[in-house]
Motif scaffolding. Structure first.
Motif, PDB file in Angstrom:
ATOM      1  N   THR A 100     -20.028  -5.889   2.693  1.00 49.61           N
ATOM      2  CA  THR A 100     -18.834  -5.069   2.481  1.00 49.61           C
ATOM      3  C   THR A 100     -17.672  -5.963   2.087  1.00 49.61           C
ATOM      4  OG1 THR A 100     -17.851  -5.138   4.712  1.00 49.61           O
ATOM      5  CG2 THR A 100     -19.568  -3.482   4.318  1.00 49.61           C
ATOM      6  N   GLY A 101     -16.683  -5.345   1.480  1.00 52.81           N
ATOM      7  CA  GLY A 101     -15.463  -6.045   1.118  1.00 52.81           C
ATOM      8  C   GLY A 101     -14.501  -5.083   0.458  1.00 52.81           C
ATOM      9  N   GLN A 102     -13.381  -5.619   0.055  1.00 51.88           N
ATOM     10  CA  GLN A 102     -12.372  -4.832  -0.647  1.00 51.88           C
ATOM     11  C   GLN A 102     -12.064  -5.498  -1.976  1.00 51.88           C
ATOM     12  OE1 GLN A 102      -8.886  -4.272   1.788  1.00 51.88           O
ATOM     13  NE2 GLN A 102     -10.042  -3.303   3.421  1.00 51.88           N
ATOM     14  N   THR A 103     -11.769  -4.675  -2.975  1.00 55.43           N
ATOM     15  CA  THR A 103     -11.268  -5.191  -4.240  1.00 55.43           C
ATOM     16  C   THR A 103      -9.923  -4.555  -4.503  1.00 55.43           C
ATOM     17  OG1 THR A 103     -13.483  -5.597  -5.106  1.00 55.43           O
ATOM     18  CG2 THR A 103     -11.703  -5.493  -6.715  1.00 55.43           C
ATOM     19  N   LEU A 104      -8.958  -5.389  -4.853  1.00 59.90           N
ATOM     20  CA  LEU A 104      -7.597  -4.951  -5.139  1.00 59.90           C
ATOM     21  C   LEU A 104      -7.377  -5.045  -6.635  1.00 59.90           C
ATOM     22  CD1 LEU A 104      -7.726  -7.005  -2.507  1.00 59.90           C
ATOM     23  CD2 LEU A 104      -5.492  -6.034  -2.204  1.00 59.90           C
ATOM     24  N   PHE A 105      -6.831  -3.973  -7.209  1.00 60.48           N
ATOM     25  CA  PHE A 105      -6.603  -3.902  -8.650  1.00 60.48           C
ATOM     26  C   PHE A 105      -5.106  -3.813  -8.913  1.00 60.48           C
ATOM     27  CE2 PHE A 105     -10.782  -2.264  -7.902  1.00 60.48           C
ATOM     28  CZ  PHE A 105     -11.534  -2.491  -9.040  1.00 60.48           C
ATOM     29  N   ASP A 106      -4.577  -4.707  -9.731  1.00 60.34           N
ATOM     30  CA  ASP A 106      -3.194  -4.581 -10.200  1.00 60.34           C
ATOM     31  C   ASP A 106      -3.098  -3.347 -11.097  1.00 60.34           C
ATOM     32  OD1 ASP A 106      -2.529  -6.969  -8.926  1.00 60.34           O
ATOM     33  OD2 ASP A 106      -2.858  -8.170 -10.730  1.00 60.34           O
ATOM     34  N   GLY A 107      -1.869  -2.936 -11.402  1.00 63.05           N
ATOM     35  CA  GLY A 107      -1.669  -1.823 -12.327  1.00 63.05           C
ATOM     36  C   GLY A 107      -2.424  -2.056 -13.623  1.00 63.05           C
ATOM     37  N   GLY A 108      -3.197  -1.064 -14.055  1.00 61.92           N
ATOM     38  CA  GLY A 108      -3.934  -1.142 -15.305  1.00 61.92           C
ATOM     39  C   GLY A 108      -5.199  -1.974 -15.273  1.00 61.92           C
ATOM     40  N   LEU A 138      -9.195   3.276  -1.043  1.00 63.21           N
ATOM     41  CA  LEU A 138      -8.320   3.125   0.124  1.00 63.21           C
ATOM     42  C   LEU A 138      -6.852   3.325  -0.223  1.00 63.21           C
ATOM     43  CD1 LEU A 138      -9.905  -0.005   1.842  1.00 63.21           C
ATOM     44  CD2 LEU A 138     -10.307   2.417   2.351  1.00 63.21           C
ATOM     45  N   GLU A 139      -6.497   2.995  -1.448  1.00 60.02           N
ATOM     46  CA  GLU A 139      -5.092   3.051  -1.875  1.00 60.02           C
ATOM     47  C   GLU A 139      -5.057   3.299  -3.373  1.00 60.02           C
ATOM     48  OE1 GLU A 139      -1.305  -0.093  -2.164  1.00 60.02           O
ATOM     49  OE2 GLU A 139      -3.191  -0.741  -1.280  1.00 60.02           O
ATOM     50  N   GLY A 140      -4.135   4.151  -3.806  1.00 59.36           N
ATOM     51  CA  GLY A 140      -3.937   4.382  -5.228  1.00 59.36           C
ATOM     52  C   GLY A 140      -4.897   5.405  -5.813  1.00 59.36           C
ATOM     53  N   ASP A 141      -4.933   5.439  -7.128  1.00 65.62           N
ATOM     54  CA  ASP A 141      -5.783   6.362  -7.879  1.00 65.62           C
ATOM     55  C   ASP A 141      -6.663   5.561  -8.815  1.00 65.62           C
ATOM     56  OD1 ASP A 141      -4.710   8.869  -6.869  1.00 65.62           O
ATOM     57  OD2 ASP A 141      -2.887   8.355  -7.973  1.00 65.62           O
ATOM     58  N   ARG A 168     -18.300   1.528 -13.513  1.00 64.85           N
ATOM     59  CA  ARG A 168     -17.146   0.629 -13.454  1.00 64.85           C
ATOM     60  C   ARG A 168     -15.967   1.386 -12.874  1.00 64.85           C
ATOM     61  NH1 ARG A 168     -16.136  -0.532 -19.704  1.00 64.85           N
ATOM     62  NH2 ARG A 168     -16.531   1.550 -20.465  1.00 64.85           N
ATOM     63  N   PHE A 169     -15.020   0.639 -12.336  1.00 60.70           N
ATOM     64  CA  PHE A 169     -13.790   1.199 -11.774  1.00 60.70           C
ATOM     65  C   PHE A 169     -12.602   0.617 -12.514  1.00 60.70           C
ATOM     66  CE2 PHE A 169     -16.841   1.733  -8.466  1.00 60.70           C
ATOM     67  CZ  PHE A 169     -16.478   2.912  -7.837  1.00 60.70           C
ATOM     68  N   ARG A 170     -11.559   1.426 -12.648  1.00 63.37           N
ATOM     69  CA  ARG A 170     -10.292   0.919 -13.161  1.00 63.37           C
ATOM     70  C   ARG A 170      -9.163   1.650 -12.447  1.00 63.37           C
ATOM     71  NH1 ARG A 170     -11.438   4.420 -17.695  1.00 63.37           N
ATOM     72  NH2 ARG A 170      -9.617   5.698 -18.143  1.00 63.37           N
ATOM     73  N   ASN A 171      -8.033   0.980 -12.396  1.00 60.66           N
ATOM     74  CA  ASN A 171      -6.845   1.551 -11.787  1.00 60.66           C
ATOM     75  C   ASN A 171      -6.276   2.600 -12.736  1.00 60.66           C
ATOM     76  OD1 ASN A 171      -4.372   2.092 -10.594  1.00 60.66           O
ATOM     77  ND2 ASN A 171      -3.963  -0.044 -10.096  1.00 60.66           N
ATOM     78  N   ALA A 172      -6.069   3.811 -12.239  1.00 65.74           N
ATOM     79  CA  ALA A 172      -5.534   4.897 -13.066  1.00 65.74           C
ATOM     80  C   ALA A 172      -4.048   4.722 -13.345  1.00 65.74           C
ATOM     81  CB  ALA A 172      -5.782   6.246 -12.397  1.00 65.74           C
ATOM     82  N   SER A 173      -3.372   3.890 -12.566  1.00 65.76           N
ATOM     83  CA  SER A 173      -1.940   3.651 -12.740  1.00 65.76           C
ATOM     84  C   SER A 173      -1.709   2.344 -13.488  1.00 65.76           C
ATOM     85  CB  SER A 173      -1.241   3.577 -11.381  1.00 65.76           C
ATOM     86  OG  SER A 173       0.104   3.153 -11.532  1.00 65.76           O
ATOM     87  N   ALA A 174      -0.723   2.355 -14.349  1.00 68.66           N
ATOM     88  CA  ALA A 174      -0.350   1.133 -15.066  1.00 68.66           C
ATOM     89  C   ALA A 174       0.544   0.239 -14.211  1.00 68.66           C
ATOM     90  CB  ALA A 174       0.365   1.489 -16.365  1.00 68.66           C
ATOM     91  N   THR A 175       1.100   0.794 -13.126  1.00 72.82           N
ATOM     92  CA  THR A 175       2.080   0.040 -12.347  1.00 72.82           C
ATOM     93  C   THR A 175       1.763  -0.087 -10.856  1.00 72.82           C
ATOM     94  OG1 THR A 175       3.387   2.041 -12.037  1.00 72.82           O
ATOM     95  CG2 THR A 175       3.969   0.636 -13.929  1.00 72.82           C
ATOM     96  N   GLU A 176       1.115   0.892 -10.273  1.00 68.41           N
ATOM     97  CA  GLU A 176       0.850   0.885  -8.823  1.00 68.41           C
ATOM     98  C   GLU A 176      -0.489   0.219  -8.526  1.00 68.41           C
ATOM     99  OE1 GLU A 176       3.117   1.913  -6.539  1.00 68.41           O
ATOM    100  OE2 GLU A 176       4.383   2.149  -8.317  1.00 68.41           O
ATOM    101  N   PRO A 177      -0.606  -0.446  -7.376  1.00 69.14           N
ATOM    102  CA  PRO A 177      -1.881  -1.085  -7.030  1.00 69.14           C
ATOM    103  C   PRO A 177      -2.940  -0.061  -6.618  1.00 69.14           C
ATOM    104  CG  PRO A 177      -0.316  -1.332  -5.244  1.00 69.14           C
ATOM    105  CD  PRO A 177       0.428  -0.681  -6.376  1.00 69.14           C
TER     106      PRO A 177
END
Length: 152
Positions: A51-59, A76-79, A106-115
């Motif tokens: 297990t682990g977490q991956t954090l994505f910057d905006g975009g 866990l956070e964001g969209d 694959r996953f991508r951050n739906a927000s260009a600005t929010e994590p």
């Protein structure tokens, strides 16, 4: 139903309990604005799953890939936008995916600005990732060697 001596044995070896605090652990760069924080790994005694977490910057996003075992991911956070076998789905906090081994996703951050932050669980301590574009396969835990510039 009769009981056999193996019924009472745990599925894996003994290990000391651990409390893991992602904010205190090293984040490893996945490239493209994504950083991974390993949690339950061989280093803490894992023998069955990772297990682990991956954090994505905006975009930020990760490339299309497959695994050699099932994977579950919870937002866990964001969209997020997840592509699973060619179909895109919008996900928000606590939405969860379950993807079979060999299924491109694959996953991508739906927000260009929010994590955005995900929790991932692989059904094998020996999980691998194969990039669809290149066919290159590597162990998931092999990614945990390039510390990120920032702590999360």
């Amino acid at each position: 139903m009769s009981s056999t001596p193996t019924d009472d044995k745990p599925c894996c070896g003994a290990f000391p309990p651990a409390v893991l605090r992602p904010a205190e652990l090293t984040a490893f760069s996945r490239g493209g604005g994504a950083r991974t924080v390993p949690l339950v790994t061989r280093a803490v005694g894992a023998e069955v799953f990772l297990t682990g977490q991956t954090l994505f910057d905006g975009g930020a996003g990760i490339p299309l890939h497959t695994h050699n075992c099932p994977e579950s991911v919870t937002i866990l956070e964001g969209d997020a936008v997840v592509e699973i076998d060619g179909t895109e789905h919008r996900l928000t906090r606590f939405d969860t995916t379950y993807v079979a081994a060999g299924t491109p996703h694959r996953f991508r951050n739906a927000s260009a600005t929010e994590p955005m932050r995900i929790l991932w669980i692989y059904a094998s301590v020996d999980a691998t990732r194969t990039l669809v574009d290149t066919g290159v396969t590597a162990r998931v835990d092999a990614e945990h060697t390039k510390p990120s510039e920032t702590r999360d």
